[in-house]
Design a protein around this motif. Structure first.
Motif, short mmCIF file in Angstrom:
data_model
loop_
_atom_site.label_atom_id
_atom_site.label_comp_id
_atom_site.label_asym_id
_atom_site.label_seq_id
_atom_site.Cartn_x
_atom_site.Cartn_y
_atom_site.Cartn_z
N ALA A 572 0.82 -1.22 0.00
CA ALA A 572 0.00 0.00 0.00
C ALA A 572 0.85 1.26 0.00
O ALA A 572 0.40 2.33 -0.45
CB ALA A 572 -0.93 -0.01 1.21
N SER A 576 -1.84 2.80 -5.21
CA SER A 576 -2.92 1.87 -5.58
C SER A 576 -2.41 0.73 -6.45
O SER A 576 -3.01 -0.33 -6.52
CB SER A 576 -4.04 2.62 -6.32
OG SER A 576 -3.54 3.21 -7.51
N PHE A 618 -4.85 -2.47 -6.00
CA PHE A 618 -5.88 -2.72 -5.00
C PHE A 618 -7.26 -2.58 -5.66
O PHE A 618 -7.45 -1.75 -6.56
CB PHE A 618 -5.76 -1.74 -3.84
CG PHE A 618 -4.61 -2.06 -2.91
CD1 PHE A 618 -4.77 -2.99 -1.89
CD2 PHE A 618 -3.38 -1.44 -3.06
CE1 PHE A 618 -3.72 -3.30 -1.04
CE2 PHE A 618 -2.32 -1.73 -2.22
CZ PHE A 618 -2.50 -2.67 -1.19
N GLN A 624 -7.08 -0.35 0.08
CA GLN A 624 -5.71 0.11 0.33
C GLN A 624 -5.61 0.77 1.70
O GLN A 624 -4.67 0.50 2.47
CB GLN A 624 -5.31 1.08 -0.77
CG GLN A 624 -3.89 1.63 -0.62
CD GLN A 624 -3.60 2.73 -1.62
OE1 GLN A 624 -4.39 2.99 -2.53
NE2 GLN A 624 -2.47 3.39 -1.45
#
Length: 628
Positions: A572, A576, A618, A624
């Motif tokens: 993270a 993204s 994500f 995230q």
């Protein structure tokens, strides 16, 4: 492989298969077309396996399509689509209907042809949902067909492979070890009315595998607006509409309202073929992130990098042609300044051995250089992609989460949209969370919109509303494969009302809540009755939070191992999107293969999406944030 002598059929190519849990599927995102991304045998590849469709998840229904290709070859002696070019085969799997078996082989009953045709439907939501559904229809056909009192008709021999046939067919062609490659097949109906009333998939095609429908609901009006505006820009691109204004579309909605999915559905990137029969121009997609605002021009860099990587995946002659074009439009100092904004562009010029030339510039001068260079790049992308098209189409630039875009990046976007040179060459779509902008009267995005309007840019806005109960009800019917005979008939309506109350109709939250019901055994498949059953009273008393991040954190903690959560928290930090190779270099992670193995569960549960080799993103920025 069918052995006619022993009447034994065997399946091959399991080296490319994957094992999934009964509630999951591989999540993926549309990719730039390159053969290196494709996994599996091209002649039998489902559209979603091409990684060029907007289907979010790949699951067992891809195998039903491949089995349909095998049945087609078994009955006709050839695959549904046979071309020398791999690109043309991919195009056909995605866009072209297969031939009807009963039309090319008249001795094949139309019911059998209908079954195979239903297996080969492009959209996995519309094809057979289970192998049981296929089997039930085949059993029905066997009961209602009989052999006539005459000699069976032999299907055509398989052609001998020649140097003119595609090389891949030497491995992928279904082999018949029987004598002369003939398959006897001659049946007739017991009653003509049986064929007339036959509907494929109407006999127990209900799955006990939990799979939420990927369809987009309650967005019909918005779809028409987006597609109409896109078509208007296409008409400007072709010179059919004389317009002096740039067309810009903004899609507003709260987090989880489905902005990205809607845009992809309406203006999705299509496959490129050698003859340019069915194609969109290059597709560029970027996303601003709150945690990455310190990185200048991040969304622009992400969007342009996607196209550059797509160009680099093309053959060397094509890459050389594009390199020569850009060298003719940009001087060396400009190119080297552009390398700072788009590092991936260096790979396009790696063969040129350019001698670095760069002059010192202030922020305003550098912004001017970037604006001019990106304008040239968009014009180049437009020229490259339309060189193979019969009808010109604009380059699509989609920037999501504009509410987090920095002022400098908004200025750069404004410069591009105000350029008279790009009218008809670019279709800009911006996604934003209108609730966050409405709460801040001094938000930079407000000034950005006002300045565009003052420059006579034609702006259209649409706002996505929550799903009403009726649409959630339809989602349930599609997910649980309900029909009018489902008993008790009120149960799915009650469940839809409960889900609306718990989620307020937010599409992302609706799907998350449904997943929780299944995982908590409050939504189960009754094998004896062949239908899904919801524990309505228990769902009513379910303790539920209105905070999506809290909800996801609890679910991920329950479903994923500590090691997986640790790796996701590291991933993270990259934003993204992330590369497993980069994650594996951080302390306490392990090598790439170990990281990939640990995160497989997160991928199969849909928390992260496979973009390509070692590339992931994500599912949503809420996911995230939940792991940070």
């Amino acid at each position: 492989i069918w052995n006619k002598a022993t009447n034994v059929v065997k399946l091959t190519d399991f080296e490319t298969s994957s094992t999934l849990s009964r509630s999951s599927a591989v999540t993926q995102s549309p990719l730039p077309l390159s053969v290196q991304y494709i996994r599996g045998s091209l002649a039998y590849l489902s559209p979603e396996m091409s990684l060029r469709t907007t289907t979010v998840k790949i699951d067992y229904r891809a195998d039903i399509y491949s089995l349909g290709c095998t049945f087609f070859e078994l009955l006709s002696g050839k695959c549904p689509f046979e071309f020398k070019s791999r690109m043309n085969i991919l195009h056909c799997h995605i866009a072209k209907p297969p031939p009807r078996l009963h039309l090319i082989e008249p001795n094949i009953p139309k019911m059998i042809s209908d079954i195979v045709d239903h297996m080969l439907v492009k959209d996995p939501e519309e094809r057979y949902q289970t192998v049981n559904g296929v089997m039930n229809d085949l059993i029905y056909c066997r009961k209602n067909l009989r052999r006539p009192m005459k000699e069976p008709i032999n299907l055509p021999k398989k052609r001998s492979l020649t140097t003119e046939e595609p090389v891949f067919k030497q491995h992928n062609r279904l082999r018949d070890s029987g004598n002369q490659g003939k398959l006897s097949f001659s049946l007739e109906l017991l009653s003509p009315s049986i064929e007339k009333d036959f509907v494929p998939g109407s006999r127990g095609d209900v799955s006990g595998v939990f799979r939420i429908s990927n369809k987009i609901y309650h967005r019909g009006k918005e779809k028409r607006v987006i597609m109409a505006q896109y078509e208007q820009v296409c008409e400007m691109s072709r010179g059919k509409v004389k317009g002096s204004k740039q067309q810009v579309l903004f899609v507003g909605g709260v987090s989880g309202s489905g902005k990205t999915s809607l845009v992809l559905e309406c203006v999705k990137p299509d496959i490129q073929t050698t003859d340019g029969v069915y194609n969109n121009a290059y597709w560029m997609q970027g996303k601003s992130e709150l945690e990455q605002r310190n990185l200048p021009y991040r969304a622009i860099r992400m969007a342009f990098t996607e196209v550059i990587m797509q160009i680099l995946s093309e053959d060397e002659n094509s890459v050389a042609e594009k390199r020569k074009y850009l060298l003719s439009k940009l001087d060396l100092p400009t190119i080297f300044h552009l390398f700072e904004l788009l590092p991936s562009l260096r790979m396009l010029f790696s063969e040129s051995k350019l001698k670095e030339q760069k002059t010192a510039m202030g922020p305003l001068e550098l912004e001017n250089i970037y604006a001019f260079s990106l304008e040239v790049l968009i014009g180049a992308f437009y020229t490259f992609s339309n060189a193979r098209l019969k009808q010109k189409k604009p380059v699509v630039l989609f920037i999501d989460d504009l509410q987090w875009t920095t002022e400098s990046e908004l200025r750069l976007i404004k410069r591009l949209l105000s350029s008279s040179e790009l009218i008809g060459k670019i279709f800009f779509v911006g996604g934003f969370r209108h609730n966050e902008i409405e709460e801040d009267k001094t938000h930079p995005f407000r000034a950005f919109i006002n300045e565009l309007e003052s420059m006579q840019v034609k702006i259209s806005k649409i706002y996505l509303q929550p799903l009403p109960v009726e649409e959630i009800n339809q989602l349930l019917r599609d997910t649980l494969l309900c029909d009018s005979d489902w008993e008790p008939q009120e149960m799915h309506e009650k469940l839809a009302e409960l889900i609306f109350l718990k989620t307020r109709g937010n599409p992302f939250f609706v799907r998350s809540f449904l997943t929780r019901l299944y995982q908590d055994n409050l939504l189960n498949f009754n094998n004896d009755e062949g239908r899904w059953v919801a524990e309505i009273e228990e769902i009513k008393s379910l303790d539920y939070t209105d905070n999506v991040i809290d909800f996801l954190s609890k679910e991920m903690t329950k479903n994923l191992s500590g090691a997986a959560l640790f790796l996701l928290s590291l991933a993270a930090m990259f934003g993204s999107r992330f590369n497993l190779e980069h994650v594996s270099k951080l302390p306490g992670t392990g090598n790439v293969l170990e990281v990939e193995e640990i995160l497989w569960k997160a991928c199969s549960e849909g928390y992260i999406i496979l973009l390509g080799d070692l590339q992931y993103r994500f599912l949503h920025d809420k996911v995230q944030k939940a792991v940070i």
